[in-house]
Design a protein around this motif. Structure first.
Motif, short mmCIF file in Angstrom:
data_model
loop_
_atom_site.label_atom_id
_atom_site.label_comp_id
_atom_site.label_asym_id
_atom_site.label_seq_id
_atom_site.Cartn_x
_atom_site.Cartn_y
_atom_site.Cartn_z
N ASP A 62 9.36 -54.59 14.38
CA ASP A 62 9.28 -54.15 15.76
C ASP A 62 8.37 -52.92 15.80
OD1 ASP A 62 9.66 -53.54 18.40
OD2 ASP A 62 11.64 -52.67 18.14
N PHE A 63 7.20 -53.06 16.40
CA PHE A 63 6.19 -52.00 16.35
C PHE A 63 6.42 -51.02 17.49
CE2 PHE A 63 4.53 -55.87 14.44
CZ PHE A 63 4.38 -55.41 13.14
N MET A 64 6.82 -49.81 17.11
CA MET A 64 7.40 -48.86 18.07
C MET A 64 6.47 -48.46 19.19
SD MET A 64 7.38 -45.28 16.00
CE MET A 64 6.06 -44.80 14.91
N SER A 65 5.17 -48.46 18.95
CA SER A 65 4.26 -47.90 19.95
C SER A 65 3.76 -48.92 20.97
CB SER A 65 3.07 -47.23 19.26
OG SER A 65 2.35 -48.17 18.49
N ARG A 66 4.15 -50.18 20.81
CA ARG A 66 3.55 -51.20 21.68
C ARG A 66 4.40 -52.47 21.70
NH1 ARG A 66 -0.70 -52.42 24.36
NH2 ARG A 66 -1.41 -50.27 24.08
N THR A 67 4.48 -53.09 22.89
CA THR A 67 5.06 -54.42 23.01
C THR A 67 3.94 -55.46 22.91
OG1 THR A 67 4.86 -54.33 25.42
CG2 THR A 67 6.93 -53.57 24.46
N GLY A 68 4.31 -56.72 22.81
CA GLY A 68 3.31 -57.78 22.80
C GLY A 68 2.55 -57.91 21.51
N ILE A 69 3.12 -57.38 20.41
CA ILE A 69 2.49 -57.48 19.09
C ILE A 69 3.29 -58.45 18.24
CG2 ILE A 69 1.99 -56.25 16.95
CD1 ILE A 69 0.04 -55.49 19.07
N GLU A 70 2.60 -59.38 17.59
CA GLU A 70 3.24 -60.34 16.70
C GLU A 70 2.62 -60.26 15.31
OE1 GLU A 70 3.17 -64.25 18.31
OE2 GLU A 70 3.82 -63.62 20.31
N VAL B 68 -12.94 -43.23 21.13
CA VAL B 68 -12.14 -43.80 22.21
C VAL B 68 -10.67 -43.47 21.95
CG1 VAL B 68 -11.52 -45.89 23.48
CG2 VAL B 68 -13.79 -45.69 22.45
N PRO B 69 -10.00 -42.68 22.78
CA PRO B 69 -8.61 -42.32 22.51
C PRO B 69 -7.67 -43.52 22.59
CG PRO B 69 -9.36 -41.36 24.60
CD PRO B 69 -10.52 -42.07 24.00
N HIS B 70 -6.58 -43.44 21.85
CA HIS B 70 -5.55 -44.48 21.92
C HIS B 70 -4.20 -43.87 21.56
CE1 HIS B 70 -6.45 -44.54 17.59
NE2 HIS B 70 -5.27 -45.09 17.41
N GLY B 71 -3.15 -44.63 21.75
CA GLY B 71 -1.81 -44.16 21.48
C GLY B 71 -0.78 -45.11 22.06
N PRO B 72 0.47 -44.65 22.20
CA PRO B 72 1.53 -45.56 22.64
C PRO B 72 1.31 -46.09 24.05
CG PRO B 72 2.44 -43.54 21.69
CD PRO B 72 0.97 -43.32 21.87
N GLN B 73 1.81 -47.28 24.25
CA GLN B 73 1.84 -47.91 25.56
C GLN B 73 2.76 -47.11 26.48
OE1 GLN B 73 3.20 -51.89 25.06
NE2 GLN B 73 2.50 -52.60 27.05
N PRO B 74 2.51 -47.10 27.78
CA PRO B 74 3.39 -46.36 28.68
C PRO B 74 4.87 -46.73 28.49
CG PRO B 74 1.45 -47.08 29.87
CD PRO B 74 1.38 -47.69 28.49
N GLY B 75 5.70 -45.70 28.40
CA GLY B 75 7.13 -45.88 28.23
C GLY B 75 7.59 -45.89 26.78
N ARG B 76 6.66 -46.15 25.85
CA ARG B 76 7.07 -46.26 24.45
C ARG B 76 7.33 -44.88 23.83
NH1 ARG B 76 8.98 -51.05 23.20
NH2 ARG B 76 8.23 -50.97 21.04
N THR B 77 6.65 -43.84 24.29
CA THR B 77 6.92 -42.49 23.79
C THR B 77 8.35 -42.09 24.15
OG1 THR B 77 4.61 -41.83 23.95
CG2 THR B 77 6.25 -40.07 23.93
N GLU B 78 8.69 -42.26 25.42
CA GLU B 78 10.04 -41.90 25.87
C GLU B 78 11.10 -42.73 25.16
OE1 GLU B 78 7.06 -40.87 29.02
OE2 GLU B 78 7.46 -42.60 27.72
#
Length: 386
Positions: free
Chosen positions: A315-323, A334-344
């Protein structure tokens, strides 16, 4: 290579006459790196390794360059590029630069051909499947989630138990793949603070020499060009060998991750190094223990490196929709990071279960047609909030 190994019969002194029972000479081959000035192995053949019946072109392509790709963040399902092929012909080149090339492969068939990458070291991550790696140096058991480190110039075969299950991530390096220097003491031994030790490294076991005359196909890769050499003698004819250069394996599950009070940078998860890029891995670990720690990674901008992630399991903590089998590329600038809501969502979590392989390059990567065919078109919009 990790340490000195000696197997089989070798003479007491290098470069001296070493005779068989019938009085004939074994043929010594020095397998050296950096022009005789770095690590090497000495191999003792029953027959001259130079005996070739013929040399011919061998046609094989792994994917054309995507010439007008944009500098942006990418997510792709590498499985969509799958094709029929053996452990070398089934590879699909995904990303590359002058230092490294990254391939995915769904291996569907066996081959009797021998294979040699003449210009590049290889790191093969066995995502799915098990079997054996056979080389001049002997047999090496291959297990699921093994890293196989294969020095350039090694003649080898990969055999799998069930070809319906085999998936590989292949990393080609134009420089030597090494254990990071800060993991080793001045004598080369892995330190107490290193995330793995010599006990975790598996080396080949020399098998009885195959002294057989015939025509044995050897497919060699020279950069992007292939040739087939038909050898007069079976290449696995060693009576013995010793040295520091040989294929070896390490399983990702034997990696001992660091744990910090606050979030540790990706560089603390390094497993191998090479010129101008590093290989890291993420494995299950307890989360940070500061009472206000945010376990999810902070937003960051890799201003001097491109970051490739290959997702293995969990289960990849920073993003959903990963298999499993997906890949992401986050390019420099190009900046990147967690998907919205994943930090919280990560706050207060005590641990994570995730396995992933990361390649950080310090020169820009080029993309191939497989990225264009397998990419998620909306990945750049995945940071937008409703």
């Amino acid at each position: 290579m990790p340490f000195y190994v000696t197997q089989g019969q070798i003479p007491p002194k290098r470069h001296t006459a070493f005779k068989k029972e019938n009085g004939e000479l074994y043929r010594e081959e020095l397998f050296s790196t950096h022009g005789f000035s770095n690590i090497y192995s000495n191999k003792y053949h029953h027959n001259m390794p130079t005996k070739a019946l013929s040399v011919e072109n061998y046609e094989l392509s792994h994917g054309a360059t995507w010439q007008d790709s944009l500098i942006q963040n990418y997510k792709l399902d590498a499985k969509q590029a799958d094709r029929q092929g053996n452990f070398f012909s089934g590879r699909n080149k995904i990303f590359f630069n002058q230092d490294v090339a990254i391939y995915s492969a769904k291996v569907t068939e066996d081959t009797q051909a021998f294979y040699r990458n003449a210009y590049a070291d290889e790191v093969i991550f066995v995502h799915e499947g098990q079997g054996m790696l056979y080389s001049e140096y002997g047999a090496l058991k291959v297990s699921r989630w093994d890293y196989l480190v294969i020095p350039r110039g090694t003649t080898y075969q990969l055999k799998f138990d069930d070809f319906s299950l085999v998936r590989l991530l292949v990393i080609e390096s134009s420089s030597m793949v090494e254990i990071p220097k800060h993991f080793r003491n001045q004598y080369g031994q892995l330190t107490e603070s290193a995330p793995y030790c010599e006990r975790d490294i598996q080396t080949p076991k020399l098998q009885p020499a195959i002294v057989e005359k015939g025509s044995f196909p050897l497919v060699s890769k020279f950069g992007d060009k292939y040739q087939q050499t038909n050898l007069q003698w079976h290449p696995f004819d060693l009576a013995g060998w010793d040295g520091y250069v040989y294929p070896w394996s390490f399983n990702i599950q034997d990696y001992a991750p660091k744990v910090g009070k606050i979030h540790l940078p990706p560089s603390d998860h390094i497993v191998f190094s090479a010129h101008n890029f590093v290989i890291c891995n993420f494995v299950p670990r307890p989360y940070d223990f500061h009472p206000d720690a945010i376990p999810a990674p902070y937003y960051h901008n890799n201003i001097d490196s491109d970051e490739v992630l290959y997702y293995v399991d969990g289960d990849f903590m920073s993003r959903t929709g990963i298999e499993a089998g997906y890949m992401t590329l986050h390019q420099k600038g190009v900046p990147h990071g967690p998907q919205p809501g994943r930090t919280e969502a990560s706050i207060g979590k005590t641990d994570t279960y995730e396995y992933a392989v990361m390649i950080d390059t310090f020169a820009p990567l080029q993309l191939t047609e497989h990225v264009q065919a397998c990419m998620s078109p909306d990945y750049n919009r995945s940071w937008l909030e409703d």
